[in-house]
Design a protein around this motif. Structure first.
Motif, PDB file in Angstrom:
ATOM      1  N   VAL A  28       0.836  -1.205   0.000  1.00 18.40           N
ATOM      2  CA  VAL A  28       0.000   0.000   0.000  1.00 18.40           C
ATOM      3  C   VAL A  28       0.871   1.256   0.000  1.00 18.40           C
ATOM      4  N   ALA A  29       1.943   1.242   0.796  1.00 19.58           N
ATOM      5  CA  ALA A  29       2.853   2.390   0.826  1.00 19.58           C
ATOM      6  C   ALA A  29       3.556   2.576  -0.516  1.00 19.58           C
ATOM      7  N   LEU A  30       3.903   1.472  -1.179  1.00 19.49           N
ATOM      8  CA  LEU A  30       4.528   1.567  -2.505  1.00 19.49           C
ATOM      9  C   LEU A  30       3.567   2.184  -3.523  1.00 19.49           C
ATOM     10  N   SER A  51      -7.738  -1.869  -3.409  1.00 18.53           N
ATOM     11  CA  SER A  51      -7.775  -3.300  -3.710  1.00 18.53           C
ATOM     12  C   SER A  51      -6.790  -4.064  -2.833  1.00 18.53           C
ATOM     13  N   LEU A  52      -5.610  -3.491  -2.631  1.00 22.21           N
ATOM     14  CA  LEU A  52      -4.655  -4.122  -1.728  1.00 22.21           C
ATOM     15  C   LEU A  52      -5.187  -4.143  -0.299  1.00 22.21           C
ATOM     16  N   PHE A  97      -5.825   1.942   5.551  1.00 19.69           N
ATOM     17  CA  PHE A  97      -4.704   2.582   4.869  1.00 19.69           C
ATOM     18  C   PHE A  97      -4.897   2.577   3.354  1.00 19.69           C
ATOM     19  N   GLY A  98      -5.468   1.504   2.807  1.00 22.08           N
ATOM     20  CA  GLY A  98      -5.732   1.483   1.368  1.00 22.08           C
ATOM     21  C   GLY A  98      -6.701   2.570   0.946  1.00 22.08           C
ATOM     22  N   ILE A  99      -7.746   2.785   1.734  1.00 17.73           N
ATOM     23  CA  ILE A  99      -8.725   3.829   1.410  1.00 17.73           C
ATOM     24  C   ILE A  99      -8.100   5.216   1.561  1.00 17.73           C
ATOM     25  N   ILE A 100      -7.261   5.406   2.581  1.00 18.14           N
ATOM     26  CA  ILE A 100      -6.608   6.703   2.777  1.00 18.14           C
ATOM     27  C   ILE A 100      -5.692   7.032   1.602  1.00 18.14           C
ATOM     28  N   VAL A 101      -4.918   6.049   1.145  1.00 20.59           N
ATOM     29  CA  VAL A 101      -4.030   6.261  -0.005  1.00 20.59           C
ATOM     30  C   VAL A 101      -4.842   6.614  -1.244  1.00 20.59           C
ATOM     31  N   ALA A 102      -5.942   5.910  -1.472  1.00 17.50           N
ATOM     32  CA  ALA A 102      -6.782   6.200  -2.633  1.00 17.50           C
ATOM     33  C   ALA A 102      -7.358   7.617  -2.563  1.00 17.50           C
TER      34      ALA A 102
END
Length: 288
Positions: free
Chosen positions: A98-100, A202-203, A243-248
């Motif tokens: 997710v960070a990548l 998705s991740l 975290f996936g939703i925050i990145v998106a």
């Protein structure tokens, strides 16, 4: 005489019964002693609870080893520490993916923002200078202005001036074709941003599914549904999803900003193309 004797008897009776009543009163109080003692014990308990609470409050306020040690970690722990701790708790393998996605998505966003920012110019002033040169019959001077100016607007104008001796239809077709190329250059790399916007949640959902599988495996191995056993798998599932939703969301905000800049540049190119064609039409109408 009988009335006097009766009055005397009643007086003696009252005089005798008064001390008896006074002596009997403590006995009645003694009868209710258990109730009074219970009330006294409840009052004593309530007072003791208040005293205990007051003592605990005083000890927390005065003892630096308890109050400061309990409050200081909450005050000193910043956003970075919280994110780092949650990153470790959410399984470093999935959280690294997710960070990548966040890092790569931000790299493309920053590249597009820099490119689009450098492409923005004072379009009105540029077109005024070009129109003045064309009205003076100095096509080469107008080309020099376009060559010395960066951005897609100047490139489109230069492409139209290259065919100033041709018909207006050919000039318009050339400007439209080259404008499509410039618009594609403006949108270059945006597909990667949308890809990372889709990959990040998705991740997170993948981590959710794997965390649930881990939780069920732990239940199966333990043979009992225990919240302590399920907690680790559920934590991985929830943290990766968050975290996936925050990145998106972060990448989506940058992407919308990029689309806004692309739309503004596209409008400037269209307006400049129309202004250039009008200027060239006037130039040709004077027989130059």
């Amino acid at each position: 005489m009988k009335k006097n004797i009766l009055s005397l008897v009643m007086a003696l009776t009252l005089a005798w019964s008064a001390p008896a009543c006074m002596m009997a009163q403590p006995e009645s109080v003694n009868v209710s002693d258990p109730l009074n003692s219970d009330i006294d014990e409840i009052a004593a308990d309530m007072m003791s609870d208040d005293e205990i609470a007051r003592a605990m409050k005083d000890s927390l306020a005065n003892d630096p080893l308890t109050a400061d040690d309990m409050v200081a970690p909450m005050e000193d722990e910043g956003v970075y520490q919280v994110l780092k701790r949650k990153f470790i708790e959410g399984n470093a393998g999935f959280m690294s993916l997710v960070a990548l996605a966040l890092v790569l998505g931000l790299a493309f966003c920053i590249e597009r923002i820099i490119y689009l920012t450098l492409s923005e110019i004072n379009t009105r002033r540029l077109m005024q200078d070009i129109d003045r040169k064309i009205s003076e019959g100095d096509i080469e001077g107008a080309k020099d202005i376009c060559r010395d100016t960066r951005g897609p607007v100047a490139s489109i104008c230069y492409q139209g001036l290259m065919r100033a001796d041709e018909t207006l239809d050919n000039i318009e077709h050339s400007i439209a074709s080259y404008g499509a190329v410039q618009a594609a250059n403006l949108e270059k790399g945006c597909s990667w941003i949308t890809l990372f916007i889709a990959i990040a949640p998705s991740l997170g959902f993948l981590g959710t599914v794997i965390g649930m599988v881990m939780a069920f495996d732990q239940i199966q191995n333990a043979g009992d549904i225990n919240p302590t056993i399920v907690a680790s798998g559920m934590k991985v599932a929830l943290i990766t999803t968050i975290f996936g939703i925050i990145v998106a969301l972060i990448l989506q905000m940058f992407y919308n900003y990029i689309l806004n800049k692309i739309e503004r540049l596209t409008v400037q190119m269209e307006e400049s193309a129309v202004t250039l064609i009008d200027a060239l039409a006037k130039y040709k109408s004077h027989g130059r």
